[in-house]
Design an enzyme around this catalytic site. Structure first.
Site, PDB file in Angstrom:
ATOM      1  CG  HIS A  88     -33.552  42.126 -14.933  1.00 21.93           C
ATOM      2  ND1 HIS A  88     -32.877  41.141 -14.245  1.00 21.93           N
ATOM      3  CD2 HIS A  88     -34.502  42.599 -14.076  1.00 21.93           C
ATOM      4  CE1 HIS A  88     -33.386  41.023 -13.025  1.00 21.93           C
ATOM      5  NE2 HIS A  88     -34.381  41.878 -12.896  1.00 21.93           N
ATOM      6  CG  ASP A 118     -35.683  39.834  -9.592  1.00 19.44           C
ATOM      7  OD1 ASP A 118     -35.777  40.536 -10.612  1.00 19.44           O
ATOM      8  OD2 ASP A 118     -34.989  40.145  -8.616  1.00 19.44           O
ATOM      9  CD  GLU A 129     -32.974  45.273 -12.070  1.00 14.82           C
ATOM     10  OE1 GLU A 129     -33.591  46.099 -11.381  1.00 14.82           O
ATOM     11  OE2 GLU A 129     -32.638  44.141 -11.642  1.00 14.82           O
ATOM     12  CD  GLU A 130     -31.583  41.446  -9.752  1.00 19.86           C
ATOM     13  OE1 GLU A 130     -31.555  42.359  -8.904  1.00 19.86           O
ATOM     14  OE2 GLU A 130     -32.566  40.720  -9.932  1.00 19.86           O
ATOM     15  CG  ASP A 144     -37.479  43.685 -12.546  1.00 21.37           C
ATOM     16  OD1 ASP A 144     -37.440  42.486 -12.210  1.00 21.37           O
ATOM     17  OD2 ASP A 144     -36.609  44.512 -12.238  1.00 21.37           O
ATOM     18  CG  HIS A 203     -32.746  39.967  -4.687  1.00 25.06           C
ATOM     19  ND1 HIS A 203     -32.336  41.245  -4.343  1.00 25.06           N
ATOM     20  CD2 HIS A 203     -33.205  40.057  -5.962  1.00 25.06           C
ATOM     21  CE1 HIS A 203     -32.552  42.059  -5.362  1.00 25.06           C
ATOM     22  NE2 HIS A 203     -33.082  41.357  -6.351  1.00 25.06           N
TER      23      HIS A 203
END
Length: 461
Positions: free
Chosen positions: A271, A283, A317-318, A345, A418
């Site tokens: 993604h 990520d 995606e997130e 991912d 994140h």
């Protein structure tokens, strides 16, 4: 030569292909791909450009649209065909300014990141007592009398991401149901150097919406110690977060068309979006670049597979999953011709192999993938185990497409996940190269093997 002889020799050739192992058939091609991947420089350069020059790429942001344009151009430069950017409507959450501080029994700023999708506080913020709980059971035991009008801190120790993330996703609504005015969540990570980790929350239908933010492990433990010592802990929270109207974004798709069976498709990708902190290197910039560079090497080496190899960079995606759903709609009836899909991912640490989720004869499919895995013993990535797929390929997996995930050791992924620390310096060059090698070999063989993955060799005889 008469027709009967031609049929005999053709049948004998197919039998030889289906009785020899895939590792035997593809040893030479796999060696070329691994050799090329292990000295590759283009992958890290592309990842560095994406992360350093474009940066974080939250859905709805101008940076994500710059990444879409760059990715489409890069796919064309890398020799992919049929490059398209189908439009996708995505949610557009804006963080805005945010701050928090302890007021009692000590005055101290708190390091926070608002949770994705959170609402704002009132303009002057929220000042309230903080109640710390380590589980939903403890929250329920306190009841409305112990929670109403207060800020709930979920101070749950990290017990693996899947077990612990529920406090981030469901915690704010669980607290709001009992009258809490805001929620703080201990960052979902095993390691912290005063680094908060964001991520999406999920407001439950029928419950009030309250502002919610992640705090560092250090701050969560400080609040817990103060409360355990019998102190009344008071904090102030200010957040300007809001949800803007849905924005336009795109998936990015490019192909190596199949030489014999172009309508049969193997999908690989990651993604393109990220959170609005850090640079989305692990990520999931690394997943995108691994897939792209794998296809690039296949193209450079002139290894034209029988089936079409399709690289997809999914958007959103997130905080929504709109890209995966939009890809399924875009594929339409052709989804029945998707032979397999690989999503990466989980970061680009040292690869160990692949996970698989598939309908049908799982032991037979696993056995065939393990033959391919044997080609990756050289880089210690031969493992193929049940349990694979990913959020972006789950919509096509629901239609029966076998889903694979490239697995890594995952030693440090959630240290950076994140957070502002998800930057390209966290990606080790040798590990990235090994991931590119594993993806290239698995993708090429799946796209070229005589019998598609969902069929058994015996069914073709």
């Amino acid at each position: 030569m008469n027709k009967r002889a031609i049929v005999f020799f053709a049948g004998a050739g197919l039998l030889a292909q289906t009785t020899s192992t895939l590792a035997e058939q593809y040893h030479a091609s796999a060696s070329k791909l691994i050799d090329a991947a292990l000295v590759d420089q283009d992958g890290i350069q592309k990842l560095s450009f994406l992360c350093d020059r474009i940066g974080n790429r939250l859905s709805g942001s101008p940076a994500l649209e710059r990444a879409v344009a760059w990715a489409a151009a890069q796919m064309k430069a890398d020799g992919l065909s049929n490059v398209v950017t189908p439009r996708v409507k995505v949610p557009h959450w804006v963080r805005g300014n945010e701050s928090a501080a302890l007021l009692e029994p000590v005055a101290k700023p708190l390091t926070i990141l608002g949770l994705g999708g959170s609402i704002a506080t009132p303009r002057k913020g929220i000042t309230a007592e903080v109640v710390a709980v380590s589980s939903f059971e403890e929250l329920e035991k306190r009841g409305r009398a112990g929670v109403e009008g207060k800020i709930v801190l979920f101070n749950a120790a990290y017990e693996g991401y899947n077990r612990t993330v529920v406090f981030r996703t469901a915690g704010p609504s669980r607290a709001a149901r009992l009258g809490a005015v805001a929620a703080l969540v201990r960052s979902i990570t095993p390691v912290s150097l005063q680094s908060p980790h964001t991520g999406a929350l999920e407001y439950a239908e029928g419950f009030p919406k309250i502002p919610a933010a992640a705090v560092t492990i250090e701050d969560a433990l400080l609040i817990q110690r103060l409360a355990d010592s019998g102190n009344t802990v008071v904090a102030h929270l200010e957040m300007d977060a809001h949800l803007a109207p849905d924005a336009e974004s795109s998936n990015v798709i490019g192909e190596i068309p199949g030489s014999e069976l172009p309508d049969e498709i193997v999908v690989i990708g990651g993604h393109l979006d990220s959170w609005d902190v850090g640079a989305g290197a692990q990520d999931d910039g690394s997943g995108c670049i691994t897939a792209l560079e794998a296809a690039h090497l296949i193209h450079q080496l002139g290894l034209r597979p029988r089936r079409t190899l399709r690289v997809v960079f999914w958007t959103n995606e997130e905080n929504g999953g709109a890209g995966g759903e939009a890809y399924r709609a875009w594929a339409g009836p052709s989804v029945k011709n998707h032979v397999a899909a690989i999503e990466m991912d989980g970061g680009a640490e040292k690869p160990i192999g692949f996970g698989l989720t598939a309908n049908g004869d799982l032991p037979s499919i696993l056995a065939r993938l393990r033959e391919i895995g044997g080609l990756l013993e050289r880089i210690d990535a031969a493992s193929v185990q049940p349990g694979g797929g990913g959020a972006d390929i789950s919509p096509i997996m629901a239609d029966g497409v076998p889903g694979l995930a490239l697995r890594t050791v995952g030693t440090h992924y959630f240290d950076w996940h994140h957070s502002r620390a998800d930057t390209v310096d966290k990606v080790n060059l040798e590990d990235l190269r090994a991931n590119i090698a594993a993806m290239a070999v698995m993708a090429y063989v799946l796209a070229d093997m005589p019998v598609p993955l969902r069929q058994t060799p015996s069914s073709t005889r």
